[in-house]
Design an enzyme around this catalytic site. Structure first.
Site, mmCIF file in Angstrom:
data_model
loop_
_atom_site.group_PDB
_atom_site.id
_atom_site.type_symbol
_atom_site.label_atom_id
_atom_site.label_comp_id
_atom_site.label_asym_id
_atom_site.label_seq_id
_atom_site.Cartn_x
_atom_site.Cartn_y
_atom_site.Cartn_z
ATOM 1 N N SER A 69 -10.718 -20.160 95.540
ATOM 2 C CA SER A 69 -10.974 -19.847 96.939
ATOM 3 C C SER A 69 -9.803 -19.078 97.557
ATOM 4 O O SER A 69 -9.474 -17.978 97.106
ATOM 5 C CB SER A 69 -11.289 -21.143 97.683
ATOM 6 O OG SER A 69 -11.796 -20.888 98.974
ATOM 7 N N ASP A 135 -22.926 -21.400 97.243
ATOM 8 C CA ASP A 135 -21.643 -21.590 97.911
ATOM 9 C C ASP A 135 -21.798 -21.185 99.377
ATOM 10 O O ASP A 135 -22.082 -20.021 99.687
ATOM 11 C CB ASP A 135 -20.576 -20.731 97.233
ATOM 12 C CG ASP A 135 -19.162 -21.054 97.695
ATOM 13 O OD1 ASP A 135 -19.006 -21.603 98.799
ATOM 14 O OD2 ASP A 135 -18.217 -20.740 96.946
ATOM 15 N N HIS A 162 -19.044 -24.934 96.359
ATOM 16 C CA HIS A 162 -17.717 -24.313 96.460
ATOM 17 C C HIS A 162 -16.725 -24.957 95.493
ATOM 18 O O HIS A 162 -15.526 -24.741 95.603
ATOM 19 C CB HIS A 162 -17.214 -24.426 97.905
ATOM 20 C CG HIS A 162 -16.038 -23.547 98.199
ATOM 21 N ND1 HIS A 162 -16.036 -22.182 97.948
ATOM 22 C CD2 HIS A 162 -14.801 -23.833 98.708
ATOM 23 C CE1 HIS A 162 -14.866 -21.675 98.296
ATOM 24 N NE2 HIS A 162 -14.097 -22.648 98.753
#
Length: 201
Positions: A69, A135, A162
């Protein structure tokens, strides 16, 4: 020289969350390092980049970097700013992005400056991107765009979200074959695929 894997965690995360402890356990002690990036609830690009630079040091053919991320764009920024030439054995990005996220404008400072993708393409010998089809933090098309820009294979994990523990993700076994492939490339004789990998559960 033994390989080393450095993982950059993401927004609101820490080395003890999500699938990071699991990954550390898959290898011999000291192979995987997950530095704590500062103030992950209110992250700032400068301190994050400096902390990651301190943890990574000089990259070389024994280094694999993994970003999750927000840790992905931080890792890319680190590589893009390295003085060349440099070589990196592998780069893996999970739920990554290199463009603003409409749902998280507070993270826009991380993507504001242009990114020198060519430097990364030249230095990172092997690249791989992981994403999911559901996600809601980093939209799947954004991760797909990142993979295209890096000319990297994209593995889409159905239902992966995620890749965070609040969605039940405490391991990411799909990483292991990719890591094994990176680690076993052009190694000195006698190491093979088992290079410092902990096969015991």
């Amino acid at each position: 020289m033994a390989p080393r894997i450095v993982v950059a965690h993401g927004y609101l995360a820490s080395p003890r969350k999500h699938w990071f402890p699991w990954l550390v356990e898959q290898f011999e002690p000291g192979v995987v390092r997950v530095p704590a990036l500062p103030n992950s609830r209110h992250p700032q690009p400068g301190p994050w980049l400096e902390t990651l630079q301190d943890a990574v040091g000089a990259v070389d053919d024994n280094t694999i970097l993994i970003g999750h991320s927000l840790g992905s764009i931080t890792t890319l920024r680190l590589l893009a700013e390295l003085p060349g030439p440099w070589t990196l054995r592998g780069l893996i990005l999970v739920a990554g992005f290199a463009q603003p996220l409409p749902n998280l404008p507070n993270l826009d400072p991380f993507t504001a400056a242009p990114l020198d993708v060519q430097a990364i393409l030249h230095g990172a010998r092997r690249r791989h991107v992981f994403g999911s089809d559901n996600d809601t933090t980093v939209a799947p098309p954004i991760t797909a765009a990142l993979a295209r820009s890096l000319k990297a294979p994209l593995t889409v994990i159905p239902g992966g979200g995620h890749f965070v523990e609040r969605q039940g993700c405490r391991s990411l076994p799909e990483l292991l074959p990719v890591l094994s492939g990176m680690l076993s490339t052009e190694l000195s004789a006698g190491h093979g695929d088992s290079l410092n990998m902990n096969t015991s559960e």
